[in-house]
Design a protein around this motif. Structure first.
Motif, PDB file in Angstrom:
ATOM      1  N   LEU A 254      -6.674  -1.186  -6.256  1.00 13.97           N
ATOM      2  CA  LEU A 254      -7.459  -0.370  -5.322  1.00 13.97           C
ATOM      3  C   LEU A 254      -6.916   1.054  -5.236  1.00 13.97           C
ATOM      4  CD1 LEU A 254      -8.175  -2.894  -2.453  1.00 13.97           C
ATOM      5  CD2 LEU A 254      -9.782  -1.984  -4.123  1.00 13.97           C
ATOM      6  N   VAL A 255      -5.584   1.182  -5.240  1.00 14.71           N
ATOM      7  CA  VAL A 255      -5.008   2.524  -5.088  1.00 14.71           C
ATOM      8  C   VAL A 255      -5.288   3.375  -6.319  1.00 14.71           C
ATOM      9  CG1 VAL A 255      -2.830   3.787  -4.962  1.00 14.71           C
ATOM     10  CG2 VAL A 255      -3.245   1.879  -3.431  1.00 14.71           C
ATOM     11  N   PHE A 256      -5.198   2.753  -7.505  1.00  5.65           N
ATOM     12  CA  PHE A 256      -5.321   3.569  -8.711  1.00  5.65           C
ATOM     13  C   PHE A 256      -6.753   3.678  -9.229  1.00  5.65           C
ATOM     14  CE2 PHE A 256      -0.725   3.024  -9.008  1.00  5.65           C
ATOM     15  CZ  PHE A 256      -0.358   4.298  -9.378  1.00  5.65           C
ATOM     16  N   TYR A 257      -7.564   2.631  -9.002  1.00  7.91           N
ATOM     17  CA  TYR A 257      -8.867   2.611  -9.671  1.00  7.91           C
ATOM     18  C   TYR A 257     -10.058   2.515  -8.729  1.00  7.91           C
ATOM     19  CZ  TYR A 257      -5.678   1.451 -13.457  1.00  7.91           C
ATOM     20  OH  TYR A 257      -4.654   1.468 -14.340  1.00  7.91           O
ATOM     21  N   ALA A 258      -9.813   2.574  -7.413  1.00  4.15           N
ATOM     22  CA  ALA A 258     -10.947   2.419  -6.496  1.00  4.15           C
ATOM     23  C   ALA A 258     -11.937   3.565  -6.702  1.00  4.15           C
ATOM     24  CB  ALA A 258     -10.459   2.403  -5.060  1.00  4.15           C
ATOM     25  N   PRO A 259     -13.246   3.277  -6.552  1.00  4.19           N
ATOM     26  CA  PRO A 259     -14.246   4.332  -6.729  1.00  4.19           C
ATOM     27  C   PRO A 259     -13.975   5.488  -5.779  1.00  4.19           C
ATOM     28  CG  PRO A 259     -15.282   2.185  -6.426  1.00  4.19           C
ATOM     29  CD  PRO A 259     -13.835   1.983  -6.233  1.00  4.19           C
ATOM     30  N   PHE A 260     -14.075   6.684  -6.279  1.00  5.50           N
ATOM     31  CA  PHE A 260     -13.898   7.914  -5.498  1.00  5.50           C
ATOM     32  C   PHE A 260     -12.541   7.985  -4.802  1.00  5.50           C
ATOM     33  CE2 PHE A 260     -18.380   6.647  -5.415  1.00  5.50           C
ATOM     34  CZ  PHE A 260     -18.849   7.613  -6.289  1.00  5.50           C
ATOM     35  N   ASP A 261     -11.536   7.223  -5.323  1.00  9.15           N
ATOM     36  CA  ASP A 261     -10.184   7.272  -4.741  1.00  9.15           C
ATOM     37  C   ASP A 261     -10.166   6.942  -3.262  1.00  9.15           C
ATOM     38  OD1 ASP A 261      -8.380   7.611  -6.626  1.00  9.15           O
ATOM     39  OD2 ASP A 261      -7.901   9.700  -6.210  1.00  9.15           O
ATOM     40  N   ALA A 262     -11.121   6.115  -2.834  1.00  3.50           N
ATOM     41  CA  ALA A 262     -11.309   5.897  -1.403  1.00  3.50           C
ATOM     42  C   ALA A 262     -10.035   5.393  -0.733  1.00  3.50           C
ATOM     43  CB  ALA A 262     -12.449   4.906  -1.192  1.00  3.50           C
ATOM     44  N   VAL A 263      -9.403   4.359  -1.327  1.00  3.53           N
ATOM     45  CA  VAL A 263      -8.264   3.723  -0.663  1.00  3.53           C
ATOM     46  C   VAL A 263      -7.092   4.688  -0.569  1.00  3.53           C
ATOM     47  CG1 VAL A 263      -6.623   1.827  -0.835  1.00  3.53           C
ATOM     48  CG2 VAL A 263      -9.017   1.451  -1.401  1.00  3.53           C
ATOM     49  N   TYR A 264      -6.825   5.388  -1.668  1.00  4.45           N
ATOM     50  CA  TYR A 264      -5.702   6.323  -1.679  1.00  4.45           C
ATOM     51  C   TYR A 264      -5.902   7.415  -0.637  1.00  4.45           C
ATOM     52  CZ  TYR A 264      -2.473   9.856  -3.428  1.00  4.45           C
ATOM     53  OH  TYR A 264      -1.482  10.783  -3.532  1.00  4.45           O
ATOM     54  N   LYS A 265      -7.130   7.960  -0.589  1.00  2.00           N
ATOM     55  CA  LYS A 265      -7.403   9.042   0.360  1.00  2.00           C
ATOM     56  C   LYS A 265      -7.318   8.539   1.795  1.00  2.00           C
ATOM     57  CE  LYS A 265     -10.072  11.961  -2.729  1.00  2.00           C
ATOM     58  NZ  LYS A 265     -11.395  12.039  -3.374  1.00  2.00           N
TER      59      LYS A 265
ATOM     60  N   LEU B  53       0.831  -1.208   0.000  1.00  2.00           N
ATOM     61  CA  LEU B  53       0.000   0.000   0.000  1.00  2.00           C
ATOM     62  C   LEU B  53       0.862   1.254   0.000  1.00  2.00           C
ATOM     63  CD1 LEU B  53      -3.066  -0.287   2.394  1.00  2.00           C
ATOM     64  CD2 LEU B  53      -3.012   0.780   0.147  1.00  2.00           C
ATOM     65  N   LEU B  54       1.843   1.289   0.902  1.00  2.00           N
ATOM     66  CA  LEU B  54       2.660   2.504   1.011  1.00  2.00           C
ATOM     67  C   LEU B  54       3.509   2.707  -0.238  1.00  2.00           C
ATOM     68  CD1 LEU B  54       3.682   2.496   4.753  1.00  2.00           C
ATOM     69  CD2 LEU B  54       2.109   4.017   3.583  1.00  2.00           C
ATOM     70  N   VAL B  55       4.048   1.597  -0.779  1.00  2.00           N
ATOM     71  CA  VAL B  55       4.877   1.720  -1.980  1.00  2.00           C
ATOM     72  C   VAL B  55       4.041   2.222  -3.154  1.00  2.00           C
ATOM     73  CG1 VAL B  55       6.105   0.372  -3.704  1.00  2.00           C
ATOM     74  CG2 VAL B  55       6.617   0.042  -1.306  1.00  2.00           C
TER      75      VAL B  55
ATOM     76  N   VAL C   3      -3.919   6.371  10.061  1.00  2.00           N
ATOM     77  CA  VAL C   3      -3.816   5.199   9.180  1.00  2.00           C
ATOM     78  C   VAL C   3      -2.395   5.076   8.659  1.00  2.00           C
ATOM     79  CG1 VAL C   3      -4.645   4.176   7.039  1.00  2.00           C
ATOM     80  CG2 VAL C   3      -6.233   5.407   8.521  1.00  2.00           C
ATOM     81  N   LYS C   4      -1.838   6.204   8.259  1.00  2.00           N
ATOM     82  CA  LYS C   4      -0.487   6.209   7.707  1.00  2.00           C
ATOM     83  C   LYS C   4       0.524   5.725   8.740  1.00  2.00           C
ATOM     84  CE  LYS C   4       2.284   9.087   4.703  1.00  2.00           C
ATOM     85  NZ  LYS C   4       2.532  10.440   4.205  1.00  2.00           N
ATOM     86  N   VAL C   5       0.349   6.174   9.987  1.00  2.00           N
ATOM     87  CA  VAL C   5       1.294   5.770  11.036  1.00  2.00           C
ATOM     88  C   VAL C   5       1.212   4.267  11.261  1.00  2.00           C
ATOM     89  CG1 VAL C   5       1.779   5.961  13.495  1.00  2.00           C
ATOM     90  CG2 VAL C   5       1.383   8.024  12.143  1.00  2.00           C
ATOM     91  N   VAL C   6      -0.009   3.737  11.330  1.00  2.00           N
ATOM     92  CA  VAL C   6      -0.163   2.292  11.552  1.00  2.00           C
ATOM     93  C   VAL C   6       0.469   1.518  10.400  1.00  2.00           C
ATOM     94  CG1 VAL C   6      -1.837   0.425  11.689  1.00  2.00           C
ATOM     95  CG2 VAL C   6      -2.204   2.519  12.994  1.00  2.00           C
ATOM     96  N   LEU C   7       0.176   1.947   9.168  1.00  2.00           N
ATOM     97  CA  LEU C   7       0.749   1.262   8.000  1.00  2.00           C
ATOM     98  C   LEU C   7       2.274   1.330   8.032  1.00  2.00           C
ATOM     99  CD1 LEU C   7      -1.603   2.412   5.104  1.00  2.00           C
ATOM    100  CD2 LEU C   7      -1.424   0.135   6.087  1.00  2.00           C
ATOM    101  N   SER C   8       2.813   2.499   8.409  1.00  2.00           N
ATOM    102  CA  SER C   8       4.267   2.658   8.434  1.00  2.00           C
ATOM    103  C   SER C   8       4.896   1.738   9.468  1.00  2.00           C
ATOM    104  CB  SER C   8       4.626   4.105   8.749  1.00  2.00           C
ATOM    105  OG  SER C   8       4.131   4.944   7.751  1.00  2.00           O
TER     106      SER C   8
END
Lengths: 290, 290, 290
Positions: free
Chosen positions: A103-114, A36-38, A121-126
């Motif tokens: 999911l990152v590039f094509y998810a509806p309404f950019d949900a996953v990217y946002k 996800l992060l990459v 969320v970013k801290v947990v993922l990191s």
């Protein structure tokens, strides 16, 4: 007596924790965080062109994401002369990475990217990603140690490549996307993660081969993970992007010619001053002669 | 009788010399000369930016020097599918090369770099380097011959790569330093050393596989070394940079379309002349008609 | 009864044909056609500079031709970690490719090059080349299947690389000729042949591993060859360069964000309309207040 007991219990607990973390399965949760992060990083790099590019060149977009998701494996395989295609061997990994790319590039309404841009969320993922990084560094060092038991430099290099391969592979990834920036590469300005991975793998190699550092392996692993997490969180929360700058500057000043350059400049300056004095001293006598 | 005796003694002596030179250890003296000249070449290429670059990007500077010092090994490993990291296996070599890199770029008052620019020192270093080159070519050919005993082309290519690998690896080395010049590469304008190494490895392959050249191996080795030294000294002392130009021009004229091109041009010219004649011949008749 | 008999005879005949074609020797006729078309393609790409370039830089010209003639082998070796130099192992192939390179670039009056530009000759050569391509795809898939029996993705990728490797290797070939165009690469805009080879190798992998497609192998091979020939001839004779465009557009619309993008745009548009209404609705009241 009590203190000693508590201490020994503490260490045993830590070792147990270290062993537990060391044996954690990376698939699927830690892998997901890493992919996800990459992928988000690639999308950030494309900035406003991302939408158009992912629609127009899906193959190039997918391949560059795969290159970055498995950059460590590609780089280590390349250095060790192993088949480059190895990361494509396991279908699970590729499917998971492809799903996340989608999911990152094509998810509806950019949900996953946002979603990944929200700080908690970013801290947990990191944090999850650093677990994966520690795992990869340790794996790289032990793999290289099996192949070249007495070549510590190779072990350190492979460990670093496994931990921070994305930076070195980036030019190829950019090339796949039709971007070419030869004046920006990881080796010119090594990123914080490259330096941290270098230190971490040096630590592991020292632990395995020297008598200076004879803590249990799982404890060293735990320490390395803490080290990685520390710098990651410092970067994420307090924007500490160059924690090593003072040491680097000191080292450069002492070893990389800083002192000698200053000395040369001083000598050159004193010589110039002497010359200037010679030029100005005769002036009065000239005047007298006039 | 005497003449024959002297001759046979001479050949035996030469073979003994050849054997002695063939078995010379490259480490550390010949290696030192090789690393010194390669590092100075990199520094020359950076020209005035060298001082600033080596201070600002020590990692990139070190890595590009290592790439060039072990260019032959990297290239041969890449071609033969062996681990690329092999040159980093031996700590001695890397430490020596690192020491020399350090001295060339960071020595007080540029002492080492300036020393290598003095002609006699340069000539001695170059001679030592040619010993190393002869060693590498012979090693490359025999290594490839072990892997592919019946593929003479592979043996010649690997021998050439071992002897003159720096030219081919240079674009990668430049990329590491953030420089990218795709229109200048070794393969477009092969340098003198590439050609000399090509001839030298062809000689060695011929010696090993044909019945035309059945001199003792050590004698051939000595001859090859003499050949390499001859062109190096001719270049250093008399600036003979293209000794093969006459042969190349002749070959190109005969085989690479020179003759046919000239013939085509001649035919085209004669056709034009005919056309011109046709244009000018009718003119008088036109005049008559007027 | 008769119909069934004819049908079974037909299938047996087809299988026999397939087996015969599958076992055809590629050397020298099919190889010749392949080398000829590849070399002519390189020459076309150089366009008007070809004459000058081939005279001035014969080594670079030869090497870039070899790179393209054996692009599939280089790419597959690179991906599978096998020695890159393998294609240079067989002298026959290299000699044949060199001969054809020589004839295309240096033949008197450009006879060979001009000959290949005549449509019937070109069609025959292209048909022969597709036989070779089918052979290479099948070989790539079966070779990868031996190494990685359960990694279908690897098998498909290696099959595609063997069938359409020239596109991916082209940037390196251009670099050898001193040309560098990072914004044009095969992966950004995959060519028709890449797509066709992808489908063909997927077909072969499906046939070998699934129960959906259990026709005899030789029949599948024949079908794949027909598939390759069909698209090649459609391209050559009727200039059908993007037969998959409708499917691709449909797929992109459904899966690659097309629908969601349209939905997002629609929502954004309706929101804007609402805002515009809000802006315009109060206007009369404003006027009333005035």
């Amino acid at each position: 007596m009590l203190g000693v007991d508590v201490g020994s219990v503490d260490q045993a607990t830590l070792i147990a924790y270290g062993a537990w973390i060391h044996r954690l399965k990376m698939y699927p949760y830690f892998d997901t965080a890493h992919y996800l992060l990459v992928t988000c990083e690639i999308r950030d790099e494309m900035s406003s062109a991302a939408g158009m590019f992912s629609r127009k060149h899906p193959l190039s977009c997918w391949l560059s994401t795969m290159l970055m998701c498995f950059a460590d494996a590609f780089l280590a395989s390349f250095l060790l002369g192993e088949p480059l295609i190895t990361p494509f061997k396991r279908h699970d990994d590729i499917l998971l990475a492809t799903l996340i790319w989608y999911l990152v590039f094509y998810a509806p309404f950019d949900a996953v990217y946002k979603l990944t841009k929200i700080t908690p969320v970013k801290v947990v993922l990191s944090i999850l990603k650093e677990f994966k990084r520690a795992h990869k560094v340790a794996q790289g060092v032990s793999h290289a140690a099996k192949l070249y038991p007495h070549s510590y430099l190779v072990q350190i290099l492979v460990g670093t490549a496994k931990g921070a391969g994305t930076g070195v592979v980036r030019p190829i990834e950019q090339f796949v996307r039709g971007v070419w920036m030869p004046t920006h590469n990881e080796l010119l300005r090594p990123s914080l993660y490259t330096k941290v991975c270098l230190i971490a793998s040096t630590l592991l190699v020292l632990e395995a081969n020297s008598t200076f550092l004879n803590a249990p392996h799982d404890l060293v692993y735990l320490g390395m993970l803490g080290f990685l997490l520390y710098f990651k969180l410092a970067y994420l929360l307090f924007h500490v992007s160059e924690p090593f700058a003072p040491f680097e500057n000191l080292f450069c000043a002492v070893a990389m010619g800083g002192i000698w350059d200053a000395l040369s400049r001083a000598i050159a300056a004193s010589r110039e001053r002497k010359l200037a004095n010679k030029d100005t001293v005769p002036l009065p006598s000239d005047k007298k002669e006039q």
